[in-house]
Write an enzyme that holds these catalytic residues in place. Structure first.
Site, PDB file in Angstrom:
ATOM      1  CG  ASP A 256      33.386  34.434  40.361  1.00 21.61           C
ATOM      2  OD1 ASP A 256      33.169  33.892  39.481  1.00 21.61           O
ATOM      3  OD2 ASP A 256      34.484  35.390  40.216  1.00 21.61           O
TER       4      ASP A 256
ATOM      5  CD1 TRP B 172      40.489  38.610  38.546  1.00 27.46           C
ATOM      6  CD2 TRP B 172      38.387  38.985  38.497  1.00 27.46           C
ATOM      7  NE1 TRP B 172      40.175  39.293  37.254  1.00 27.46           N
ATOM      8  CE2 TRP B 172      38.852  39.348  37.363  1.00 27.46           C
ATOM      9  CE3 TRP B 172      37.095  39.067  38.864  1.00 27.46           C
ATOM     10  CZ2 TRP B 172      37.933  39.774  36.155  1.00 27.46           C
ATOM     11  CZ3 TRP B 172      36.161  39.608  37.897  1.00 27.46           C
ATOM     12  CH2 TRP B 172      36.718  40.125  36.725  1.00 27.46           C
TER      13      TRP B 172
ATOM     14  CE  LYS C 184      38.107  33.875  32.073  1.00 27.49           C
ATOM     15  NZ  LYS C 184      39.215  34.770  32.247  1.00 27.49           N
TER      16      LYS C 184
HETATM   17  C1  LMR Z   1      42.215  37.335  34.180  1.00 31.05           C
HETATM   18  O1  LMR Z   1      42.004  37.368  35.727  1.00 31.05           O
HETATM   19  O2  LMR Z   1      43.006  37.511  33.764  1.00 31.05           O
HETATM   20  C2  LMR Z   1      40.591  36.949  33.621  1.00 31.05           C
HETATM   21  O3  LMR Z   1      39.703  36.812  34.368  1.00 31.05           O
HETATM   22  C3  LMR Z   1      40.513  38.200  32.438  1.00 31.05           C
HETATM   23  C4  LMR Z   1      39.990  39.418  33.350  1.00 31.05           C
HETATM   24  O4  LMR Z   1      39.037  39.989  32.996  1.00 31.05           O
HETATM   25  O5  LMR Z   1      40.729  40.017  34.256  1.00 31.05           O
END
Ligand code: LMR
Length: 397
Positions: A212, A130, A247
């Site tokens: 996570d 992420w 979520k």
């Molecule tokens: C995403 O990955 O799109 C979500 O977790 C929202 C974010 O805050 O990035």
């Protein structure tokens, strides 16, 4: 004062969200930000949340501060939800937890604490991970490295490469950041057998797991999505867990998360909790209360909990259904690998093997918005636009 301050580019996920918002074509498809959408394209408030809010509105008597570690009933209930009611770590008091401002707040609290405990450790993250993991964690002072994870050709997890890379590069005391389920951005998760191998691998090498868990309940089911977490806790003596209700309870803007450390004994758990409180105090003083109060209400009320479980099942099943449809629509010459991967991957995301240029053409010519990395949020599609979506993807390939 501000003369030398330059503007910063928008976060990539937020940038896609804004570009899509600005597109006036009615047929546009928003596969950008990781937010669940229902069949009508809306992110509605869950019925269980609405009902809990009504009850809470009548019962709430004060807005005074809750404290730096937030709502501890919420922490307890969330831990029971993820670990199971009679989990030994909970029964033995070996978990120090704090409520956090969303999953991001949890990651930051965890990283700050790890920087106190092991300032010379490296945090190893999957390739890719992420996008916000890197600034959130490295800004706490920790060095970061990456291990191989997703293979953009096979569209699966390179598990053997992951293990051998960590074996060669990570030293005892280093931290391995793991996505507990619904890997963001790829949807490619470890199988139960792989978790069974990873947990002893980490324990034997003295690697510290930082898990996570932002999408649990939205992959294959509550039990399936928390299998890896429970396996790692069973085998590794100490674990850090960052969880989110953004979520699965659709509480996004209420910023409702949890940071927890599973420790070797109850005394250490108390120490860690006090650290979380002190760190939170210096960063934001204390977390917002509303979301945690609502989650606690839902989890403690049999009726509300039943409604929530059903709503969670619906969200998950809708996404699994969309995966199936998109997979079928892409299963033509050239799209076979994508078709197979999309069906097997979990949660909201898959990363398609598209270049930045192909993603740009999808936006410009087809009004289809996804991340430049090729990440799609499957919940942004619907039954009626899947054929068009598949056609557009195949056209740019
Ligand atoms: C995403 O990955 O799109 C979500 O977790 C929202 C974010 O805050 O990035």
């Amino acid at each position: 004062m501000f003369e030398s301050v330059a503007p910063r580019p928008n976060d990539a996920i937020m940038a896609v969200m804004e570009k899509c918002k600005a597109d006036t074509r009615p047929q546009k498809i928003d596969l950008g930000v990781g937010v669940y959408k229902d069949a009508t394209g809306n992110t509605t408030i869950l019925k269980s949340v609405k009902l809990a809010e009504e009850m809470w509105g009548r019962e709430e008597t004060t807005k005074t501060y809750v404290g730096t570690v937030g709502n501890q009933d919420y922490c307890h209930d969330m831990l029971e939800l993820m670990l199971g009611k009679d989990h030994p770590a909970l029964l033995e008091g070996r978990v120090g937890a704090a409520q956090s401002a969303g999953g991001s707040g949890a990651l930051r609290l965890g990283a700050e604490l790890l920087n106190v405990a092991a300032p010379n450790a490296t945090v190893w993250a999957s390739t890719p991970t992420w996008a916000n993991h890197i600034p959130l964690i490295s800004d706490a002072g920790l060095r970061m490295g990456s291990y191989p994870y997703y293979n953009r050709e096979t569209l699966g997890v390179d598990f053997e490469d992951m293990l051998s890379y960590l074996d060669d590069h990570a030293k005892s005391g280093d931290i391995v950041l793991l996505h507990g389920c619904c890997h963001n951005p790829t949807g490619a998760d470890l199988s139960p057998e792989q978790w069974d191998r990873l947990a002893p691998f980490m324990a034997e090498r003295g690697l510290f797991p930082f898990i996570d868990l932002a999408y649990f309940g939205l992959g294959r089911g509550m039990n399936e999505d928390t299998y890896g977490l429970r396996k790692v806790i069973e085998i590794c003596p100490e674990v850090m867990l960052a969880a989110s209700c953004s979520k699965n309870f659709a509480l996004y803007r209420e910023r409702t998360g949890l940071i927890a450390a599973i420790t070797k004994d109850a005394d250490k758990a108390k120490t860690i909790k006090s650290q979380f409180g002190a760190i939170q105090r210096k960063l934001i003083s204390m977390p917002p209360d509303h979301g945690a109060a609502i989650v606690t209400r839902i989890l403690r009320d049999e009726n509300l909990r039943g409604i929530w479980v059903q709503e969670l099942d619906e969200m998950r099943e809708r996404m699994l259904g969309l995966r199936q449809l998109l997979s079928e629509a892409l299963n033509v010459q050239g799209g076979e690998a994508m078709a197979a991967a999309i069906k097997d991957q979990n949660g909201m995301f898959s990363t398609l093997p598209l270049s930045k240029e192909q993603v740009a053409v999808l936006a410009q010519d087809h009004a289809v918005y996804l991340m430049p990395s090729g990440r799609i949020n499957i919940a942004g599609a619907n039954v009626s636009n899947i054929p068009k979506l598949a056609e557009a993807i195949l056209a740019v390939l």
